[in-house]
Design an enzyme around this catalytic site. Structure first.
Site, PDB file in Angstrom:
ATOM      1  CD  GLN A 132      14.104  -0.321   2.482  1.00 30.18           C
ATOM      2  OE1 GLN A 132      13.920  -1.210   1.658  1.00 30.18           O
ATOM      3  NE2 GLN A 132      13.394   0.792   2.493  1.00 30.18           N
ATOM      4  CG  ASN A 134       5.826  -2.324   7.849  1.00 30.90           C
ATOM      5  OD1 ASN A 134       6.462  -1.434   8.422  1.00 30.90           O
ATOM      6  ND2 ASN A 134       6.346  -3.509   7.595  1.00 30.90           N
ATOM      7  CE  LYS A 135       9.891   0.527   3.398  1.00 32.87           C
ATOM      8  NZ  LYS A 135       9.814   1.920   2.920  1.00 32.87           N
ATOM      9  CG  ASP A 190       6.513   3.214   8.211  1.00 32.18           C
ATOM     10  OD1 ASP A 190       7.298   4.170   8.134  1.00 32.18           O
ATOM     11  OD2 ASP A 190       6.855   2.040   8.003  1.00 32.18           O
ATOM     12  NE  ARG A 202       9.742   8.617   3.345  1.00 29.94           N
ATOM     13  CZ  ARG A 202      10.340   7.461   3.616  1.00 29.94           C
ATOM     14  NH1 ARG A 202      11.553   7.449   4.137  1.00 29.94           N
ATOM     15  NH2 ARG A 202       9.726   6.315   3.385  1.00 29.94           N
ATOM     16  NE  ARG A 221      15.382   2.319   6.587  1.00 29.05           N
ATOM     17  CZ  ARG A 221      15.363   1.480   7.595  1.00 29.05           C
ATOM     18  NH1 ARG A 221      16.349   1.473   8.481  1.00 29.05           N
ATOM     19  NH2 ARG A 221      14.375   0.644   7.766  1.00 29.05           N
ATOM     20  N   GLY A 222      13.077   4.521   8.596  1.00 30.17           N
ATOM     21  CA  GLY A 222      12.466   3.827   9.717  1.00 30.17           C
ATOM     22  C   GLY A 222      11.665   4.824  10.530  1.00 30.17           C
ATOM     23  CB  ALA A 223       8.088   4.898  11.518  1.00 32.28           C
TER      24      ALA A 223
END
Length: 354
Positions: free
Chosen positions: A204, A255-256, A245, A101, A58-60
């Protein structure tokens, strides 16, 4: 533009979640951290698609890099005389990777880059694809080191910072985006205190970020997401530093989930707000945040912690994974191209075109 040299990243950059063996991909299973450090092997593009969808990775930026290797693995499953023929045969696999995603623009950017590379390739198209995937990972690490220096330069000596989610080596090719700025700020003696929000529902911050900083010997203090306003009011934090993201043409940033409320809270308390992301995260084709597709995940993720249910049966849950912070609430957007202070459409256009 002159690119300042950050401190030696080997001191504060010990974790690598993506390993290409030359034959298959090994991914650090981020669902099991911090208690189990285990790598999952991906031998096909479908394995990679599943790894992205199920948050093994995970993480763009990391999602984009892994998708590049997913395309390379897909190429092992077809025969073609040149890149054009290969591209036609690979398109279904590329579309499946993209659908895994949808919010992170890096994923679409990498796949578009792989398509362009393939369309110009000849009989050596497989080798060309592998070289391109390697270049994407290498460029991300270089960009992260550069962003670390740019962002750290904005932070006064002795500052406290708060970060959200995980934006470090676990989310990138290495060093990190927002966490790269924090690493650089620590190395320069600018940052005296690091606070990390737990980042529900996937935790996270609690599971990944504080663990990653611990591997580098960096002290960090975990807070409940709901403690952020009280922390800012106490005066212990001068900057909130987050990743992204997707960044729109006007500076609006996806973003998150939880980032938007941090930006509102920071503005109220006079705390500065920094977004750190590579230029690949900037989407100049999306005019404003309202146009961003916000991924909704299974409500079950919100009904428990680490597989243990904490909510009564029959309770509904709403589980958007991202939110959008208006550019007007952002003090600085940091990319490898430099710093945009108080971002707006004109500044974004001057830096990124369109």
């Amino acid at each position: 533009m002159h690119h300042p040299l950050p401190p030696d990243d080997t001191l504060y950059d010990q974790v690598r979640p993506i390993l290409w063996t030359g034959h298959f991909l090994k991914l650090l299973d981020q669902r099991k951290l911090p208690f189990v450090v285990e790598y999952v092997e991906c031998h096909s593009s479908e394995d990679v698609t599943q790894a992205i969808r199920t948050l093994i990775v995970r993480g763009a930026p990391a999602i984009g890099i892994v998708a590049g290797w997913g395309a390379v693995l897909a190429a092992r499953e077809i025969e073609a005389v040149d890149g054009i023929e290969a591209l036609c045969k690979l398109e279904p696999a590329l579309q499946r990777l993209h659908a895994a995603r949808p919010t992170a623009v890096n994923l679409a950017w990498v796949l578009a880059r792989m398509r362009r590379t393939l369309s110009a390739a000849h009989a050596d198209w497989r080798q060309v694809m592998e070289c391109e995937a390697e270049s994407i990972a290498r460029e991300d690490l270089t960009a992260n080191r550069c962003m670390g220096a740019y962002g750290a330069a904005l932070i006064p000596i002795g500052s406290g910072v708060l970060t959200h989610c995980n934006t470090g080596s676990l989310a990138t090719a290495g060093f990190g985006t927002a966490l790269g700025v924090i690493r650089d700020g620590i190395a320069q003696g600018r940052i005296a205190r690091v606070f990390v929000g737990e980042t529900r529902p996937w935790l996270q911050g609690a599971r990944l970020t504080v663990w990653e900083l611990q591997q580098d010997g960096i002290d960090a203090t975990l807070i409940a997401d709901s403690a952020a306003a009280h922390l800012m009011k106490s005066g212990q934090v001068q900057w909130v530093i987050v990743g992204a993201d997707r960044i729109c043409a006007n500076g609006d940033t996806a973003n998150k989930i939880g980032t938007y409320q941090l930006a509102i809270t920071a503005r109220h308390h006079g705390v500065k707000f920094m977004v750190v992301a590579s230029a690949a995260t900037v989407d100049m084709d999306t005019v404003a945040g309202e146009a961003i597709e916000i991924e909704q995940r299974d409500p079950e993720e919100l009904l428990g912690v680490s597989g243990v249910r904490t909510v009564a049966e029959g309770i509904a849950a709403w589980n958007p994974v991202f939110d959008v912070t208006p550019g007007a609430l952002i003090d600085a957007i940091v990319t490898e191209r430099g710093v945009i202070q108080s971002p707006d459409a004109a500044q974004m256009r001057a830096t990124f075109g369109n």
